[in-house]
Enzyme design. Structure first.
Site, short mmCIF file in Angstrom:
data_model
loop_
_atom_site.label_atom_id
_atom_site.label_comp_id
_atom_site.label_asym_id
_atom_site.label_seq_id
_atom_site.Cartn_x
_atom_site.Cartn_y
_atom_site.Cartn_z
N GLY A 154 2.14 2.18 10.65
CA GLY A 154 3.12 3.26 10.52
C GLY A 154 3.83 3.61 11.80
CG ASN A 191 -1.71 1.24 1.41
OD1 ASN A 191 -1.79 2.05 0.49
ND2 ASN A 191 -2.30 1.41 2.59
CD GLU A 203 -2.97 5.58 6.48
OE1 GLU A 203 -2.89 5.61 5.24
OE2 GLU A 203 -2.08 5.03 7.19
CD GLU A 218 -3.77 -2.38 7.13
OE1 GLU A 218 -2.61 -2.56 6.74
OE2 GLU A 218 -4.43 -1.38 6.82
CB SER A 254 4.71 -1.97 11.95
OG SER A 254 4.36 -0.62 12.19
CG HIS A 261 -5.88 2.11 4.89
ND1 HIS A 261 -5.48 3.05 5.80
CD2 HIS A 261 -4.90 1.18 4.83
CE1 HIS A 261 -4.28 2.70 6.26
NE2 HIS A 261 -3.92 1.57 5.69
CE LYS A 316 -0.08 3.28 4.67
NZ LYS A 316 -0.08 3.39 6.12
P1 PGA Z 1 2.62 0.18 7.57
O1 PGA Z 1 1.20 0.44 6.88
O2 PGA Z 1 3.12 -1.15 7.05
O3 PGA Z 1 3.47 1.33 7.15
O4 PGA Z 1 2.37 0.11 9.03
C1 PGA Z 1 0.28 -0.60 6.68
C2 PGA Z 1 -0.98 -0.07 6.05
O5 PGA Z 1 -1.41 1.03 6.41
O6 PGA Z 1 -1.59 -0.73 5.20
#
Ligand code: PGA
Length: 249
Positions: free
Chosen positions: A173, A10, A97, A167, A213, A95, A12
């Site tokens: 993140g 992803n 976010e 998630e 992560s 997601h 982003k």
């Molecule tokens: P990350 O993000 O691996 O940077 O924690 C995962 C995601 O948001 O899909």
């Protein structure tokens, strides 16, 4: 039948079109692995150049979002039909976010899932709890509610083709990956929930990813869990490390 692992990046809001093409060319030889499905979910403006750059490789391309209406006066939105015409195979839906910054709800997630399935795009349906919810001990209840709403009016046959990404928001993140036990516990509960909504066959077929992560170091143990069928990877999907995650064994 064993489920094929699916490892998705992803990106982003990262990578301009030219940077995106350079990254695909860099990662292409590193992510070769016939045993797993490899998906790059990229910003809308990168989709067409990335699809072109990935031609002839094992990389499949996904979008990070889409709108649930067919077409019309929805300035700034992208439809399922547009994605299909561009050659997109997957789309991330809901997601955390998008839920946090763009007011997406379980209801809009459900509408988007139905629209993606109608156009034969595989939705990667995201769910996950906040740190407060985990501390309050309501993680499983919360996730079950997200799943039940996301799958309203989705048939068993359709559900079996979808991907769920678990998630935990506190792990995204932050560098704070969930423990293997925490991740497996929730992924197992998600599979049981699908079994309750549909049947054992659908539960056995659906693929459930862990995200938050994920790194080259944590991937092997996470992906070895019975109910974890791969990962949704943010930060590490923009680096050569992604090749190590795809070839985690
Ligand atoms: P990350 O993000 O691996 O940077 O924690 C995962 C995601 O948001 O899909």
């Amino acid at each position: 039948m064993a489920r094929k692992k699916i490892i998705a990046g992803n990106w982003k809001m990262n990578m301009t079109p030219s940077q995106a093409v350079a990254l695909v060319n860099e990662l292409k030889p590193l992510v070769e692995n016939k045993e797993v499905d490899v998906v790059f979910c990229v910003p809308a403006i990168d989709l067409i150049p990335v699809i072109e750059a990935a031609k002839g490789s094992n990389i499949q391309i996904g979008a990070e979002n889409m709108y649930f209406e067919e077409k019309g006066a929805y300035t700034g939105e992208i439809s399922a039909e547009m994605l299909v015409d561009a050659g997109v195979k997957y789309v991330i839906i809901g997601h955390s976010e998008r839920r946090e910054y763009f007011a997406e709800t379980d209801e809009t997630v459900n509408k988007k899932v139905l629209q993606a399935l109608k156009h034969k795009i595989t939705p990667i349906i995201c769910c996950g709890e906040s740190l407060t919810q985990r501390e309050q001990g309501i993680t499983i209840d919360w996730i079950r509610q997200q799943i039940k709403i996301a799958f309203l009016q989705v048939t068993a046959e359709q559900a079996a083709t979808t991907v769920i990404a678990y998630e935990p928001i506190w792990a995204i993140g932050t560098g704070k990956v969930a423990t293997t036990e925490q991740a497996q516990e929730v992924c197992k509960a998600i599979r049981e929930c699908i079994g309750e909504i549909y049947d054992a066959q659908t539960a056995a077929a659906i693929r459930i990813q862990y995200g938050g992560s994920v790194s080259a170091a944590s991937a092997p143990e996470l992906f070895a869990q019975e109910d974890i069928d791969g990962g949704l990877v943010g930060g590490a999907s923009l680096k050569p490390d992604f090749g190590k995650i795809v070839n985690y064994k």
